[in-house]
Design a protein around this motif. Structure first.
Motif, PDB file in Angstrom:
ATOM      1  N   SER A 198      -3.582  -5.054  -9.275  1.00  0.00           N
ATOM      2  CA  SER A 198      -2.173  -4.988  -9.632  1.00  0.00           C
ATOM      3  C   SER A 198      -1.677  -3.544  -9.671  1.00  0.00           C
ATOM      4  O   SER A 198      -2.264  -2.706 -10.338  1.00  0.00           O
ATOM      5  CB  SER A 198      -1.975  -5.642 -10.995  1.00  0.00           C
ATOM      6  OG  SER A 198      -0.645  -5.488 -11.419  1.00  0.00           O
ATOM      7  N   GLY A 199      -0.614  -3.279  -8.967  1.00  0.00           N
ATOM      8  CA  GLY A 199      -0.040  -1.929  -8.919  1.00  0.00           C
ATOM      9  C   GLY A 199      -0.647  -1.098  -7.813  1.00  0.00           C
ATOM     10  O   GLY A 199      -1.807  -1.286  -7.437  1.00  0.00           O
ATOM     11  N   CYS A 200       0.142  -0.151  -7.279  1.00  0.00           N
ATOM     12  CA  CYS A 200      -0.337   0.616  -6.127  1.00  0.00           C
ATOM     13  C   CYS A 200      -1.577   1.445  -6.466  1.00  0.00           C
ATOM     14  O   CYS A 200      -2.362   1.775  -5.591  1.00  0.00           O
ATOM     15  CB  CYS A 200       0.767   1.496  -5.564  1.00  0.00           C
ATOM     16  SG  CYS A 200       1.380   2.737  -6.697  1.00  0.00           S
ATOM     17  N   CYS A 201      -1.777   1.779  -7.762  1.00  0.00           N
ATOM     18  CA  CYS A 201      -2.966   2.548  -8.131  1.00  0.00           C
ATOM     19  C   CYS A 201      -4.253   1.824  -7.779  1.00  0.00           C
ATOM     20  O   CYS A 201      -5.145   2.386  -7.161  1.00  0.00           O
ATOM     21  CB  CYS A 201      -2.966   2.852  -9.627  1.00  0.00           C
ATOM     22  SG  CYS A 201      -1.928   4.234 -10.075  1.00  0.00           S
ATOM     23  N   SER A 202      -4.347   0.557  -8.177  1.00  0.00           N
ATOM     24  CA  SER A 202      -5.600  -0.160  -7.952  1.00  0.00           C
ATOM     25  C   SER A 202      -5.762  -0.545  -6.481  1.00  0.00           C
ATOM     26  O   SER A 202      -6.855  -0.836  -6.018  1.00  0.00           O
ATOM     27  CB  SER A 202      -5.687  -1.405  -8.837  1.00  0.00           C
ATOM     28  OG  SER A 202      -4.663  -2.307  -8.497  1.00  0.00           O
ATOM     29  N   ILE A 203      -4.643  -0.546  -5.736  1.00  0.00           N
ATOM     30  CA  ILE A 203      -4.716  -0.905  -4.320  1.00  0.00           C
ATOM     31  C   ILE A 203      -5.097   0.318  -3.462  1.00  0.00           C
ATOM     32  O   ILE A 203      -5.887   0.213  -2.533  1.00  0.00           O
ATOM     33  CB  ILE A 203      -3.370  -1.511  -3.841  1.00  0.00           C
ATOM     34  CG1 ILE A 203      -3.035  -2.750  -4.693  1.00  0.00           C
ATOM     35  CG2 ILE A 203      -3.435  -1.883  -2.362  1.00  0.00           C
ATOM     36  CD1 ILE A 203      -1.673  -3.353  -4.423  1.00  0.00           C
ATOM     37  N   SER A 204      -4.541   1.484  -3.820  1.00  0.00           N
ATOM     38  CA  SER A 204      -4.758   2.650  -2.955  1.00  0.00           C
ATOM     39  C   SER A 204      -4.985   3.953  -3.715  1.00  0.00           C
ATOM     40  O   SER A 204      -5.133   4.994  -3.101  1.00  0.00           O
ATOM     41  CB  SER A 204      -3.532   2.832  -2.054  1.00  0.00           C
ATOM     42  OG  SER A 204      -2.436   3.249  -2.848  1.00  0.00           O
ATOM     43  N   GLY A 205      -4.961   3.920  -5.033  1.00  0.00           N
ATOM     44  CA  GLY A 205      -5.012   5.155  -5.811  1.00  0.00           C
ATOM     45  C   GLY A 205      -3.636   5.580  -6.294  1.00  0.00           C
ATOM     46  O   GLY A 205      -3.521   6.418  -7.175  1.00  0.00           O
ATOM     47  N   GLY A 206      -2.591   5.000  -5.695  1.00  0.00           N
ATOM     48  CA  GLY A 206      -1.210   5.267  -6.114  1.00  0.00           C
ATOM     49  C   GLY A 206      -0.915   6.757  -6.133  1.00  0.00           C
ATOM     50  O   GLY A 206      -1.322   7.491  -5.231  1.00  0.00           O
ATOM     51  N   PRO A 207      -0.234   7.231  -7.178  1.00  0.00           N
ATOM     52  CA  PRO A 207       0.114   8.652  -7.254  1.00  0.00           C
ATOM     53  C   PRO A 207      -1.114   9.563  -7.247  1.00  0.00           C
ATOM     54  O   PRO A 207      -0.995  10.750  -6.981  1.00  0.00           O
ATOM     55  CB  PRO A 207       0.828   8.763  -8.606  1.00  0.00           C
ATOM     56  CG  PRO A 207       1.287   7.394  -8.925  1.00  0.00           C
ATOM     57  CD  PRO A 207       0.323   6.451  -8.284  1.00  0.00           C
ATOM     58  N   PHE A 208      -2.284   9.016  -7.526  1.00  0.00           N
ATOM     59  CA  PHE A 208      -3.472   9.859  -7.724  1.00  0.00           C
ATOM     60  C   PHE A 208      -4.407   9.866  -6.520  1.00  0.00           C
ATOM     61  O   PHE A 208      -5.551  10.304  -6.627  1.00  0.00           O
ATOM     62  CB  PHE A 208      -4.209   9.415  -8.985  1.00  0.00           C
ATOM     63  CG  PHE A 208      -3.284   9.334 -10.165  1.00  0.00           C
ATOM     64  CD1 PHE A 208      -2.816  10.496 -10.757  1.00  0.00           C
ATOM     65  CD2 PHE A 208      -2.832   8.120 -10.638  1.00  0.00           C
ATOM     66  CE1 PHE A 208      -1.923  10.450 -11.808  1.00  0.00           C
ATOM     67  CE2 PHE A 208      -1.944   8.065 -11.688  1.00  0.00           C
ATOM     68  CZ  PHE A 208      -1.484   9.234 -12.274  1.00  0.00           C
ATOM     69  N   TYR A 209      -3.936   9.363  -5.372  1.00  0.00           N
ATOM     70  CA  TYR A 209      -4.828   9.335  -4.206  1.00  0.00           C
ATOM     71  C   TYR A 209      -5.289  10.748  -3.873  1.00  0.00           C
ATOM     72  O   TYR A 209      -4.544  11.705  -3.995  1.00  0.00           O
ATOM     73  CB  TYR A 209      -4.159   8.637  -3.008  1.00  0.00           C
ATOM     74  CG  TYR A 209      -3.087   9.418  -2.302  1.00  0.00           C
ATOM     75  CD1 TYR A 209      -1.759   9.285  -2.670  1.00  0.00           C
ATOM     76  CD2 TYR A 209      -3.376  10.266  -1.234  1.00  0.00           C
ATOM     77  CE1 TYR A 209      -0.754   9.982  -2.026  1.00  0.00           C
ATOM     78  CE2 TYR A 209      -2.375  10.981  -0.574  1.00  0.00           C
ATOM     79  CZ  TYR A 209      -1.070  10.832  -0.989  1.00  0.00           C
ATOM     80  OH  TYR A 209      -0.081  11.530  -0.350  1.00  0.00           O
ATOM     81  N   GLY A 210      -6.534  10.841  -3.514  1.00  0.00           N
ATOM     82  CA  GLY A 210      -7.071  12.156  -3.161  1.00  0.00           C
ATOM     83  C   GLY A 210      -7.763  12.860  -4.307  1.00  0.00           C
ATOM     84  O   GLY A 210      -8.520  13.797  -4.081  1.00  0.00           O
ATOM     85  N   SER A 211      -7.514  12.444  -5.542  1.00  0.00           N
ATOM     86  CA  SER A 211      -8.183  13.094  -6.670  1.00  0.00           C
ATOM     87  C   SER A 211      -9.661  12.735  -6.669  1.00  0.00           C
ATOM     88  O   SER A 211     -10.025  11.576  -6.445  1.00  0.00           O
ATOM     89  CB  SER A 211      -7.562  12.630  -7.995  1.00  0.00           C
ATOM     90  OG  SER A 211      -8.391  13.026  -9.073  1.00  0.00           O
TER      91      SER A 211
END
Lengths: 247, 507
Positions: A198-211
């Motif tokens: 649920s939410g873009c974080c768990s799907i792709s890392g959301g705002p935190f991708y690349g960390s």
């Protein structure tokens, strides 16, 4: 006691008639994007350049809803020429590829796993795991238990123990520090089990991708059955996805 | 005091103007300041040309800054001067491997490898070990002592963290809170990602404080890029911050009611909270105010239609909220649980440096909206709190008073909005060139209390250090102290009366 009755009268019944009756969200809400495929390439390129989530594919003219935070910047940049965010909140998808969209999603109900409907259609118990979620996904999942949405009238509940659950509902970009606890929770759920991202974080890392402190994609750890995009997903997005996928 | 430089909230300071003093002057100045009713806003490390540096921003009625160079260690002030330093010093140790000598309980804050590759301050090897909690918790020993461990995964839909209780029967002698499960590496990310990603990241530092954190961020960029925000946009920002405050306070009052098994207010407040989130959506298209605040203003101009909706909703909800509050706060069964539960004494609260409603409930009146007003707050009346006994009841009452106050000031803001002239229009995130070799600190009163962001730029105007502080960083210790000599069954109630942020702390 009198005060309880008085307040009860004042509050009345606030439970939504959804899904029997449709709900119209306020026009500023940013839901399913409408994409104009005949838009000029240069405008699309501008949108892709300013997209903070790098989720626009200029060649195929698609947006990846698994990365998008629905910030609306591309709509403004293209003055609506390339993208217009509609009020349509029905965004759930059964596969990661479906989320890379040219403006429509396949009907979720038809892509759900039929044995899930048989197993969990009448009763679905979920264990929520926040794995570095920022508390907007968590909060807007929690509101499903308030009288307006009243999730339990559909036979769906969030439970306190993974042992009592039919599956897990995961939010957040999965920090390194929560990875083990998340896997332990998953293991503790008896099979057959469902996994919801649920939410873009768990799907792709959301705002935190690349960390380097986050895993960023739940699918890397465990197989995901249902994707609910958004930052956070509107409660109705979650409700719609659960009902379509399991009912 | 003479060694400190007085600065303003949200105003750029040339880095050469910051007093760079010797270690002994730095620490004696800080110690003297904090002993005389001073509080720490920011205290953090950074590296320049391979040299470790510490910088501190402190406040009394004004804001001050000071800095120094250190080697691989420095003299801890936690034991000798004030508990206010303890987390800041631990954070410096964890982020840079600089050891605060003499710290009475030096342990991990968030469990991550440090930024510099220096030996880990705690001897951890994060390449091997992923799990926070590999640490010997403080233990009470004795025949009838038992230990209760809770988390990281909790029973409800909430964020993860670990609580370790030392109990004698039902009574909690000591609670140790260990966080870090939510660590996403935000401070490390900020200088390395393109500017376009900044607001998206800052909105998700703590999703329940999206508006507050993004205000701190935007004001910092505005200062460094010399951007001007027009009055109308300022008002919209203030309204958004207040809506965020009301929504969270109302949700928590409902949850507190649920925790003492009084269901009607829990149900009503649960629903009413959503009404305020929907108002944020009316303003900016997202229930948490994400995507609304950007450097230079707001992305959505408030027009007549939105003003009408917000005003009508407030007029509808004010009596409802008054009635439900009355129902909650006049029920004897509720008061029996709220009163004298989880007390933090005034002196203790001052020693710990509690902020926000947690501080105000203990009689510390500090409110950044009054002390260091930003946006439109200088034009608005302050709130007053009447119940300040430091217990759950006080924290709940302060929130009740703040809800009422916030609704009134939103109505006032709407009127002011209608009276002033045109707005320059909506803004969007753009690349901004930032003033080189500069320092800025921004402070806002988020719903939990004092939020602060601090930015240092290098000679080329690139961000060299981005420092974030959520009020939870001050207040988690308050929750631990609330539990001293309480029944363990009162933990949920105490916890909810604070409702601190895990991810805001963990970053």
């Amino acid at each position: 006691m009198l005060k309880v009755i008085k307040n009860r009268m004042e509050q009345g019944c606030k439970t939504s008639k959804y899904p029997k009756e449709p709900i119209q969200l306020y026009k500023r809400f940013r839901g399913m994007p409408r994409i104009n495929a005949s838009c000029s390439q240069s405008v699309i390129q501008q949108c892709a350049d300013i997209c903070p989530q790098d989720c626009i594919d200029t060649k195929n003219k698609t947006i990846d809803l698994g990365r998008c935070t629905f910030c609306g910047q591309c709509e403004v940049q293209s003055k609506g020429e390339f993208v217009l965010f509609s009020e349509n909140f029905e965004l759930g998808a059964a596969s990661r590829e479906h989320l890379i969209t040219g403006g429509s999603l396949p009907a979720l109900a038809e892509h759900s796993k039929q044995h899930f409907k048989k197993l969990f259609g009448r009763s679905l118990q979920l264990r929520q795991v926040s794995a570095a979620g920022c508390n907007s996904c968590e909060a807007d999942t929690n509101v499903l238990n308030t009288p307006f949405f009243d999730l339990s009238r559909f036979g769906i509940d969030f439970v306190a123990s993974p042992r009592h659950a039919d599956g897990i509902h995961v939010t957040g970009p999965i920090s390194r520090n929560m990875t083990q606890a998340l896997l332990d929770t998953y293991e503790a759920v008896p099979s057959p089990k469902v996994v919801i991202a649920s939410g873009c974080c768990s799907i792709s890392g959301g705002p935190f991708y690349g960390s380097d402190e986050v895993v960023g994609d739940l699918n890397k750890l465990i197989p995901v059955d249902l994707y609910i995009p958004g930052c956070p997903p509107h409660p109705l997005t979650t409700l719609h996805a659960l009902l379509q996928f399991f009912k | 005091m003479d060694n400190l430089l007085k600065i303003k909230n949200g105003a750029v300071v040339d880095r050469n103007a910051i007093p760079n003093v010797s270690n002994s002057v730095f620490f004696s100045s800080l110690a003297e300041f904090v002993k005389n009713d001073g509080y720490i806003v920011q205290f953090f490390g950074y590296i320049e040309n391979g040299i470790n540096r510490l910088i501190a921003v402190v406040r009394n009625r004004d804001l001050y800054v000071i800095e120094t160079e250190v080697g691989s260690s420095f003299q801890s002030l936690t034991g000798s001067t004030s508990e206010k330093f303890h987390l800041f010093e631990r954070e410096i140790a964890e982020q840079f491997g600089i050891i605060p000598e003499g710290h009475p309980w030096l342990k991990m804050v968030r469990y991550h490898k440090n930024y510099t590759g220096a030996p880990d301050a705690f001897g951890n090897d994060y390449a091997k070990e992923h799990i926070p909690g590999n640490y010997h918790y403080f233990q009470v020993e004795g025949e009838s002592i038992h230990e209760v461990g809770v988390g990281p995964v909790h029973a409800g839909i909430i964020e993860p963290g670990h609580f370790r209780f030392q109990c004698a029967g039902e009574e909690v002698l000591h609670l140790e809170i260990q966080l870090g499960y939510q660590h996403r590496g935000i401070e490390k990310m900020m200088p390395s990602v393109p500017q376009k990603r900044w607001p998206i990241i800052c909105e998700s530092i703590a999703g329940d404080t999206s508006v507050g954190h993004n205000l701190c961020f935007s004001q910092a960029v505005e200062a460094l890029a010399s951007l001007k925000v027009d009055d109308k946009s300022s008002i919209v920002r203030s309204i958004a911050l207040e809506l965020e405050r009301i929504a969270n306070h109302i949700g928590d009052l409902g949850a507190l009611s649920g925790d003492v098994a009084f269901n009607p207010p829990a149900a009503y407040f649960g629903r009413i909270r959503g009404e305020f989130l929907n108002l944020l959506q009316v303003l900016g298209g997202n229930r948490f105010g994400k995507g609304l605040v950007r450097p230079g203003g707001v992305t959505h101009v408030m027009e007549e239609e939105q003003i009408k909706i917000v005003r009508a909703k407030l007029h509808e909800l004010i009596p409802e909220i008054e009635h439900v509050c009355d129902l909650l706060f006049s029920a004897t069964t509720v008061l029996a649980r709220f009163e004298n539960t989880g007390i933090v004494a005034h002196e203790m609260a001052k020693d710990l440096g509690l902020v926000g409603y947690a501080g105000r409930a203990c009689g510390i009146s500090y409110d950044a909206r009054v002390a260091f007003p930003t946006e439109y707050y200088a034009h608005l009346p302050a709130n007053e709190n009447n119940t300040t006994d430091g217990d759950v009841n006080s924290r709940a009452s302060v929130r009740r008073e703040e809800i009422m106050h916030s609704m009134q000031i939103i109505l006032q803001l709407l009127e002011m909005y209608e009276q002033i002239g045109a707005t320059t229009g909506a803004v969007f995130m753009k690349e901004h060139s930032l003033k080189a070799n500069s320092f800025v600190v921004t402070i806002n009163e988020g719903w939990r209390g004092e939020l602060s962001h601090c930015v240092l730029t290098d000679n080329n105007g690139k961000v060299q250090r981005y420092k974030i502080k959520d009020p939870s960083f001050h207040n988690w210790t308050g929750l631990a102290m609330s539990l001293r000599n309480q029944g363990i069954s009162d933990f949920p109630l105490c916890n909810k009366s604070y409702n601190l942020s895990y991810c805001g702390f963990d970053l």
